[in-house]
Structures are given as C-alpha cells and as structure tokens.
Design a protein around this motif. Structure first.
Motif, PDB file in Angstrom:
ATOM      1  N   GLY A 130       2.524   4.911   3.977  1.00  0.00           N
ATOM      2  CA  GLY A 130       2.741   3.727   3.060  1.00  0.00           C
ATOM      3  C   GLY A 130       4.147   3.835   2.184  1.00  0.00           C
ATOM      4  O   GLY A 130       3.979   3.661   0.946  1.00  0.00           O
TER       5      GLY A 130
ATOM      6  N   THR B  53      -5.693  -5.391  -3.498  1.00  0.00           N
ATOM      7  CA  THR B  53      -4.804  -5.195  -2.978  1.00  0.00           C
ATOM      8  C   THR B  53      -4.136  -6.753  -2.577  1.00  0.00           C
ATOM      9  O   THR B  53      -2.909  -6.677  -2.057  1.00  0.00           O
ATOM     10  N   ASP B  54      -5.090  -8.532  -2.444  1.00  0.00           N
ATOM     11  CA  ASP B  54      -4.568  -9.127  -2.507  1.00  0.00           C
ATOM     12  C   ASP B  54      -4.506 -10.409  -3.816  1.00  0.00           C
ATOM     13  O   ASP B  54      -3.553 -10.673  -3.926  1.00  0.00           O
TER      14      ASP B  54
ATOM     15  N   CYS C  31       8.332  -3.015  -5.378  1.00  0.00           N
ATOM     16  CA  CYS C  31       7.854  -4.381  -4.558  1.00  0.00           C
ATOM     17  C   CYS C  31       7.106  -5.347  -4.415  1.00  0.00           C
ATOM     18  O   CYS C  31       6.931  -5.662  -4.727  1.00  0.00           O
TER      19      CYS C  31
ATOM     20  N   ASN D 101      -1.672   2.399  -5.556  1.00  0.00           N
ATOM     21  CA  ASN D 101      -0.246   1.432  -5.396  1.00  0.00           C
ATOM     22  C   ASN D 101      -0.628   0.908  -7.252  1.00  0.00           C
ATOM     23  O   ASN D 101      -1.218  -0.337  -7.590  1.00  0.00           O
TER      24      ASN D 101
ATOM     25  N   ASP E 263       3.956  -2.293  -0.290  1.00  0.00           N
ATOM     26  CA  ASP E 263       4.527  -2.285   0.830  1.00  0.00           C
ATOM     27  C   ASP E 263       4.896  -0.271   0.513  1.00  0.00           C
ATOM     28  O   ASP E 263       5.105  -0.523   1.636  1.00  0.00           O
ATOM     29  N   CYS E 264       5.589  -0.355  -0.664  1.00  0.00           N
ATOM     30  CA  CYS E 264       6.977   0.545  -0.389  1.00  0.00           C
ATOM     31  C   CYS E 264       6.628   1.965  -0.903  1.00  0.00           C
ATOM     32  O   CYS E 264       7.682   3.048   0.124  1.00  0.00           O
TER      33      CYS E 264
ATOM     34  N   ASP F 213       1.127  -0.965   8.058  1.00  0.00           N
ATOM     35  CA  ASP F 213       1.500  -1.400   7.129  1.00  0.00           C
ATOM     36  C   ASP F 213       1.858  -2.599   7.375  1.00  0.00           C
ATOM     37  O   ASP F 213       3.239  -3.720   6.417  1.00  0.00           O
ATOM     38  N   ASP F 214       1.763  -4.085   8.363  1.00  0.00           N
ATOM     39  CA  ASP F 214       1.898  -5.199   8.308  1.00  0.00           C
ATOM     40  C   ASP F 214       0.670  -6.043   8.300  1.00  0.00           C
ATOM     41  O   ASP F 214      -0.069  -5.400   8.895  1.00  0.00           O
TER      42      ASP F 214
ATOM     43  N   SER G   3       4.253  -5.364  -4.242  1.00  0.00           N
ATOM     44  CA  SER G   3       3.335  -5.747  -3.541  1.00  0.00           C
ATOM     45  C   SER G   3       2.216  -5.124  -3.082  1.00  0.00           C
ATOM     46  O   SER G   3       1.719  -5.341  -2.432  1.00  0.00           O
TER      47      SER G   3
ATOM     48  N   GLY H 216      -2.580  -2.103   5.955  1.00  0.00           N
ATOM     49  CA  GLY H 216      -2.322  -1.391   4.826  1.00  0.00           C
ATOM     50  C   GLY H 216      -1.970   0.435   5.384  1.00  0.00           C
ATOM     51  O   GLY H 216      -1.349   0.406   5.964  1.00  0.00           O
ATOM     52  N   SER H 217      -1.553   0.360   4.258  1.00  0.00           N
ATOM     53  CA  SER H 217      -1.621   1.734   3.724  1.00  0.00           C
ATOM     54  C   SER H 217      -2.797   2.689   3.264  1.00  0.00           C
ATOM     55  O   SER H 217      -3.684   2.034   3.118  1.00  0.00           O
TER      56      SER H 217
END
Length: 491
Positions: A146, A217-218, A38, A65, A42-43, A377-378, A40, A287-288
């Motif tokens: 995550g 992370t952002d 992703c 990540n 997320d995956c 994770d949203d 980003s 998050g994760s």
C-alpha cells in the motif's frame, strides 16, 4: 472530545465528525511528518500506526491510512507517527535500515514507508514464548503493497525491510504503554460511539438518517473527494457483538460462522486461510494492508457496491445476513439483500449484525477470480466467484456470482441452469456463456466497457471449464497439466 496518546503523550482534542486523522495531525496538532498524497487511501504517504491494547495487556499496532481514518476513532488508542519513532538521537530500526540502504530520495513518501516498516517490525518482535513468523516475500509484499514510491524504485526499500533486524533494537519505552481507558464513550452530539448492540439499536432508532462508519475505507472518500460533510455519524467499531466470530449451526443444519459486521479483513484472514484458500487469496488483492486492517466484511456488504469484492464470493457460498433494528432481529439470504444500485433490504434503523460464512462442504469447490487494471490495491472491473459439486461427472448445485456485471452483485441464474445437471463439456459451457446475455446487461465506465465485461465474464466461465478439465480429469485426452493462468494474477 477525543482522548488518545500521540507518540506517548496524552492528547485531548475536539474535532468535527468528518475530520480525518491526517487533518487532526497536520492542522490541529502541528505534526507534519505525515503527508497527504492521494487523499483516498491508495498511495500510503499518510500511513500511521494505531495501537490497541489486547486482553493480555499487550499493545498491538496496525498500519492505517490517516487520510481516510476518522479522527474520533483514535479515542482510547495509541497513535504513532514518524516523529515518534526515534529514541532521542537513536533511530528506530525501520529508520536506520532506510538510511543504511538509501531507501529515500525526495522523502515525500518516506514517512509512510517507514511507518509500514515499523508495524512490520513490531510483528516480528517475539511475543512471550512464541517465535515470530519468518519474513517471507509474501509478508513483505503485503506489508508494503500500500506504499507507492516515485523516486527510488523498490529494491532499496525491500533491502531495508529485510535488514531491520540487523540494527540495534532501539524503541521508545512508551510504545508498550497502554493508552488510558477513557472514563466513558464519546458523547459528541454529532459523533456517537456505542459499545453494545442495544446502544447501537437505540441510536439508530433515534437517528435513522445517521451514517454508520466502521473502517471508513469507502465512506471517507465522500469527504476527501466530494468534500461532503456529515451531519451525524455512528461508529460501530466498538460494538462488542459486532466484533465477534462465533461458530454456529443454522436451523437448516449448515455449520459455519457468524462473522460480526465490524470484524476487519485482517482478523478474518486466519479463518479464511484455514478453510477457504481462494477467498483468503482474494483478500491479498483487496486493497492494501492499511485497508485490510480497517475495512470490514459488514461494511463491504452494506455498501452494496456492484464492484465490491466480497459479496460475489458470499453469494456463491449461499451466505446469510443477521440484521438488527428497532423492530427486532431477523435473518435473510444475502441474495435477497441487494435490491438495486446502492439499495438494500435494510429497514429503517436496521444494521447488519453479522454475516454467515458456511463451513466448507464436502465435495464442493470454490474458485474466485478478479480482473482489475493492476494487480495490487485496485477495484474490480469484473469479479467471478464460482461454487459447485461434481458428482459422478455431473455438475450439481452450481452457483455462479459476478461483480461488475449489474447494478448489484448478482448470481447468473440462466448460466447456472445451463450447467446444472450437465457434464462439464464444451457444449454445456458454451450454453452457459450464451446464457450470460440473459443474466446481465453491464454498463460501460472507466473500468471497462460493456463489451469488455461481457467478454471477460464469458472468458471466466471458459477458464472454469479448463480448471475442471485439469483438476478432475473429466476428459482423458485433454492437456490437463497445462497451467491455465499465472497464479499471481489468477485470484
């Protein structure tokens, strides 16, 4: 230049400030086992393990990540990827269990899942005379939350996690070797890594327009999603003063803790588990594990997003900020920090040094509820954080804070006034719900319409009323034993 160990081997690399660990691995070092899904965070396909040597000399690994981790933050660290786990032909227990349990099909997500299992396995290893915590369903869910898999379903992956301990303990000896201490911090002209607050303040004075990075992370989404390039970055993760948790008492007599701005959520979690269960539970939905291992409380506040998860909670707790800059240091209430969308009260060259988390006050209750499209994770559509005292059946010191309802995280002043000094009756809460229209004019976006947000915020206040009925038995005729909402989705 970046000096680190990759699967036990020394590496000396050059990279631009916006280079991610994933880019460094695949494009510069030829290590393609780590995948991009992703871009980003997320995956989880790009999950790697980063090792840091603690004061006791032991190397501890956390999952991260790679797609949103700055490559320069590897300086002086261990990096482990899926290529490094096997000891010759002998598989690591995380790999052997995945093979035995048929946990992989297409294999694209598998390297990231294996690396999450690796860090979980490392946590399960005995440490001196300490017995590792049991592998509960909650810990397993947190470790794998995550990582997405589109092929197998998750039962064989779960089975692999639960049976890792049945396989021979085969792990490369270099996993326990500390990364060599760099001779000096990084001196790249575009990427600075100060180790003291004084160095950070001086860098901010000289380069007030430089972007600060902690967990990234952002921030790193600007590079992966918008293809931005950073002219100059200052990494705050090595600043000693920003990595402490100090117990203190404010001048107004309130006891609590100063949480350094670079303290990660994972480090903060034990403190919240002990003192603020609702806040700790929120972290499970922030998050994760990969994100919580790197994301920081200071970054979440400084980012000033209207849908950040922690600012509404801190507003409900009357938190304060400790700022540091070229003109000195100062404190201010958190509610004075957020000025407008992504605008804060930080002066030129200032940074957040720490966030004050007050010690729980006798008689005060905190509730935190997050609404999002999926549980794990949203990002929030609406988040409500409510704090109050109930004295002789009357609500006192009511603080209602929301995220997702305005351009900034914000308290609902009119709704608070409607409840202050009132019994928690249906009429009082009806007045508070109506008062929300004076407090907020939310916008519509992909996470929810303005109507949805207004209705959701009002429903959270109604849920608060039902919780008060259940917990405090303020009306003997009410059905106080009825569950208000499924616990898994309530926080």
């Amino acid at each position: 230049m970046i000096d680190f160990l990759l699967n036990g081997q020394p590496r000396h690399c050059e990279a631009s400030p916006e280079t991610s660990v994933l880019e460094l691995l695949r494009e510069s070092l030829g290590q393609t086992g780590t995948k991009e899904g992703c871009a980003s965070g997320d995956c989880g396909a790009c999950t790697v393990a980063i090792g840091e040597t603690g004061p006791d000399g032991r190397v501890r690994y956390h999952s991260a990540n790679a797609c949103i981790t700055p490559a320069h933050q590897l300086h002086g660290r261990q990096l482990v990827t899926v290529e490094g786990l096997a000891d010759g032909e002998r598989l690591h227990p995380a790999q052997a269990a995945m093979v035995e349990c048929h946990g992989s099909q297409c294999g694209f997500c598998t390297p990231g899942i294996v690396m999450s299992l690796f860090t979980l396995h490392e946590e399960q290893r005995p440490e001196d005379d300490k017995v590792p915590a049991p592998l509960t369903p909650q810990r397993l869910e947190a470790a794998l939350g995550g990582n997405l898999c589109r092929c197998t379903g998750y039962r064989p992956i779960r089975d692999a996690a639960l049976t890792m301990g049945e396989h021979p303990e085969r792990r490369p000896l270099w996993l326990d070797a500390a990364a060599p201490t760099p001779a000096a911090p990084q001196t790249d002209a575009r990427f600075a890594q100060p180790t003291t607050l004084a160095e950070l303040v001086e860098l901010r004075r000289r380069h007030p327009d430089a972007r600060l990075v902690a967990g990234a992370t952002d921030l790193w989404l600007e590079t992966t999603q918008r293809l931005e390039r950073f002219e100059r970055l200052i990494d705050v993760t090595r600043v000693a003063e920003l990595n402490t948790i100090e117990e203190t008492t404010l001048d107004d007599g309130r006891p609590g803790w100063w949480i350094g701005a670079a303290v990660t959520y994972s480090r903060l979690e034990p403190l919240l588990d002990e003192h603020y269960e609702p806040f700790a539970h929120l972290l499970h939905r922030l998050g994760s594990a990969q994100v919580r291992n790197r994301g920081t409380l200071g970054g979440n506040v400084a980012n000033a997003s209207p849908i950040g998860d922690t600012p509404p909670v801190l507003l409900a707790l009357a938190s304060r900020l400790w700022l540091a800059g070229p003109e000195g240091e100062r404190e201010l209430p958190l509610e004075d920090f957020f000025l407008d969308y992504k605008q804060t009260a930080l002066g030129e060259g200032e940074s957040i040094r720490a966030i004050f988390l007050p010690r729980p006050e006798a008689g005060r209750t905190l509730k935190v509820w997050k609404l999002s499209k999926r549980r794990e994770d949203d990002i929030s559509a609406v988040l409500g954080a409510f704090s109050w005292k109930l004295e002789d059946g009357i609500l006192r010191e009511v603080r209602l804070a929301f995220g997702g309802m305005a351009a900034t995280p914000k308290r609902a002043a009119a709704a608070e006034a409607a409840l202050e000094g009132q019994a928690p009756s249906a009429a009082a809460f009806q007045a508070a719900r109506l008062a929300l229209a004076r407090d907020f004019q939310p916008m519509s976006d992909v996470r929810g319409s303005a109507h949805y947000r207004r209705l959701s915020a009002a429903n959270l206040l109604e849920r608060l009323r039902l919780v008060l009925l259940r917990d405090h038995r303020v009306q003997s005729s009410s059905h106080t034993d009825r569950e208000v909402m499924l616990h898994a989705y309530a926080h």
